[in-house]
Design an enzyme around this catalytic site. Structure first.
Site, PDB file in Angstrom:
ATOM      1  N   TYR A 184       0.833  -1.018  -0.276  1.00  0.00           N
ATOM      2  CA  TYR A 184      -0.243  -0.367  -0.371  1.00  0.00           C
ATOM      3  C   TYR A 184       0.957   1.504  -0.322  1.00  0.00           C
ATOM      4  CZ  TYR A 184      -3.542   3.464   1.314  1.00  0.00           C
ATOM      5  OH  TYR A 184      -4.302   4.454   1.763  1.00  0.00           O
ATOM      6  N   ASP A 204       9.191   3.334   0.461  1.00  0.00           N
ATOM      7  CA  ASP A 204       8.006   3.350   0.795  1.00  0.00           C
ATOM      8  C   ASP A 204       8.555   2.817   2.607  1.00  0.00           C
ATOM      9  OD1 ASP A 204       5.854   4.222   1.646  1.00  0.00           O
ATOM     10  OD2 ASP A 204       4.610   3.087   0.223  1.00  0.00           O
ATOM     11  N   LYS A 254       4.196   9.119   8.852  1.00  0.00           N
ATOM     12  CA  LYS A 254       3.532   8.368  10.394  1.00  0.00           C
ATOM     13  C   LYS A 254       4.584   8.593  12.057  1.00  0.00           C
ATOM     14  CE  LYS A 254       0.733   4.775   8.757  1.00  0.00           C
ATOM     15  NZ  LYS A 254       0.605   3.701   7.352  1.00  0.00           N
TER      16      LYS A 254
HETATM   17  C1  LIG Z   1       0.001   4.303   5.709  1.00  0.00           C
HETATM   18  C2  LIG Z   1       0.783   3.894   4.540  1.00  0.00           C
HETATM   19  C3  LIG Z   1       0.869   5.418   3.144  1.00  0.00           C
HETATM   20  C4  LIG Z   1       0.187   6.220   3.932  1.00  0.00           C
HETATM   21  O1  LIG Z   1       0.126   7.091   4.647  1.00  0.00           O
HETATM   22  P1  LIG Z   1      -1.199   8.356   4.844  1.00  0.00           P
HETATM   23  O2  LIG Z   1      -0.701   9.310   5.596  1.00  0.00           O
HETATM   24  O3  LIG Z   1      -1.966   7.697   5.812  1.00  0.00           O
HETATM   25  O4  LIG Z   1      -1.202   8.882   3.587  1.00  0.00           O
HETATM   26  C5  LIG Z   1       1.907   4.855   2.499  1.00  0.00           C
HETATM   27  N1  LIG Z   1       2.919   3.741   2.786  1.00  0.00           N
HETATM   28  C6  LIG Z   1       2.279   2.943   3.439  1.00  0.00           C
HETATM   29  C7  LIG Z   1       3.506   2.017   3.649  1.00  0.00           C
HETATM   30  C8  LIG Z   1       1.813   3.238   4.639  1.00  0.00           C
HETATM   31  O5  LIG Z   1       1.689   2.414   5.423  1.00  0.00           O
END
Ligand SMILES: *Cc1c(COP(=O)(O)O)cnc(C)c1O
Length: 433
Positions: free
Chosen positions: A146, A241, A269
């Site tokens: 994701y 990511d 995060k």
């Molecule tokens: C949470 C997440 C996102 C998206 O971040 P948001 O702050 O919710 O837009 C993107 N990549 C990864 C791996 C994530 O866990």
């Protein structure tokens, strides 16, 4: 008008009158485990408390940011100090440089970094930059990874074979995903064949170096190295990511843990310490393409917001204290081993995937190394497990495809209480079967 005596069920009905599905992000709605979400009144250390005053040991931790637990003293102090000086200026502040310097110091692959407001913004901006830098259009992503909710990432992955991307959500035009190629996670052979066909058109491969959005699925030995090598050969960029793994599995993220340096890194995060922050950074020559240093446009009214910078700085500074990641590792191992032991004692098919303080309990006999494997786990078992744990005061993600997050506020007593409750929850799973 609010009162704290109304139960979650009533509050949820009211929320649904004004907010789609009653929540501001889908997984909060408990749709994959059924029932009504708990409305949370406050948090403290490893605990959250719902509106009816029930206490839960919290393993969601706001989906990752709260590695220090709820309302850590140093973050609250930094926030109130920053707040006294104003909430936003839309002009340069020293805190932005301070956080950028710290990120550059801590994350091996980052030489320059740009702050944004969410992980979604970080990934979509990183892909735009990779396309601008390489002059190519296509990107490759992995099934079950994701990367936020921007159009090019919302791709239905097909049958586990590499497919041309088709939109996975109404409202995403085919033109937005037609340049997204999809490959199963941990499958370097398929990635190689995609590169054979499309290599010269590929701008970047984007991946979670430790997948954590299909449940935790670590990279197999050599997988990340293969990704890096194939990208290098094709002249494509590697984008890690690390929105979840950054500052989570090590101070320098998964790239420090595995000794790899991606061209670009996305953060989110933990970097915001509980406030909305994302960031993308990487090689100086690539990042110098970002506006106003270069021609690739990207902007944000509240980017680098003073409160968000203060919370992020306080969090990262706290994480630099020696030994914290060893503590997290020890407590998380204790938790994983305790869960596995209680599952065995109850005869429940079960395994835990774990990297540091990131773990997922899978109801499966077989190893889980891809999205296909994750989807084959027993979701009904998870539902029973989830509800039994919740009733006993342990708050897990309301979905079988998520991680449990252990924070530095979780003490051995909390871990042991969790394992005790898990014994009862596994017994309930065994009974339901
Ligand atoms: C949470 C997440 C996102 C998206 O971040 P948001 O702050 O919710 O837009 C993107 N990549 C990864 C791996 C994530 O866990």
């Amino acid at each position: 008008m609010t009162t704290t005596t109304r139960p979650s069920t009533e509050l949820f009905e009211e929320a649904k009158r004004y907010i789609p599905g009653g929540v501001n992000s889908p997984v909060r709605s408990f749709s994959s485990v059924g029932g009504t979400p708990r409305f949370i009144e406050r948090g403290d250390g490893p605990y959250i408390f719902d509106v009816e005053g029930r206490r839960y040991i919290d393993y969601v931790c706001s989906w990752g940011p709260l590695i220090l637990g709820h309302r850590p003293r140093e973050v609250l102090a930094a926030l109130s100090e920053a707040m006294e000086r104003g909430t936003t200026f839309g002009a340069a502040t020293r805190a932005e440089t301070d956080l950028a310097r710290l990120v550059v110091e801590l994350v091996p692959g980052i030489e320059l970094v740009r702050m944004v407001n969410s992980g979604t913004e970080a990934t979509m901006s990183a892909v735009r930059l990779a396309r601008g830098f390489t002059g190519r259009q296509k990107i490759i992503k992995f099934t079950g990874c994701y990367h936020g909710h921007a159009d090019p990432f919302l791709v239905e992955a097909g049958s586990g074979m590499a497919t041309l991307g088709l939109p996975g959500s109404p409202g995403v035009p085919e033109t937005a995903t037609s340049a997204t190629l999809v490959c199963p996670y941990n499958d370097a052979a398929t990635l190689e064949s995609i590169f054979e066909t499309h290599g010269p058109e590929v701008a970047a491969v984007i991946l979670e170096p430790i997948a954590a959005n299909m449940g935790v699925v670590p990279p197999e030995p050599g997988f990340l190295q293969s990704v890096a090598k194939l990208c290098r050969q094709a002249g494509a960029l590697v984008i890690f990511d690390e929105v979840i793994t950054g500052f989570r599995v090590a101070l320098g993220g998964a790239q420090e843990l595995y000794g790899l340096t991606p061209d670009l890194t996305c953060l989110g995060k933990i970097i915001g310490g509980g406030l909305p922050v994302g960031a993308y950074g990487g090689r100086r020559d690539v990042m110098e393409m970002v506006s106003p240093a270069g021609p690739v446009y990207q902007a944000g009214t509240l980017s680098g917001n003073p409160l968000a910078m203060a919370a992020g700085l306080a969090t990262l500074r706290a994480l630099k204290a020696p030994g914290l990641y060893d503590t997290l590792e020890r407590r998380s191992r204790r938790l994983a081993e305790g869960l596995a032991e209680r599952a065995r004692a109850n005869g429940v098919p079960f395994r835990v995937n774990r990297v540091g303080s990131l773990l997922t309990p899978f109801f499966s006999l077989r190893p889980v190394r891809s999205y296909e494997d994750a989807k084959n786990c027993d979701r009904d078992a998870y539902r029973v497990f989830f509800w039994t744990m919740l009733e006993r005061g342990v708050y897990l993600a309301p979905s079988p495809f998520e991680a449990m997050f252990v924070s530095l506020a979780h003490r051995d007593e909390d871990i042991d209480e969790t394992i005790e409750s898990a014994g009862a929850a596994f017994a309930a799973v065994a009974e339901a079967n």
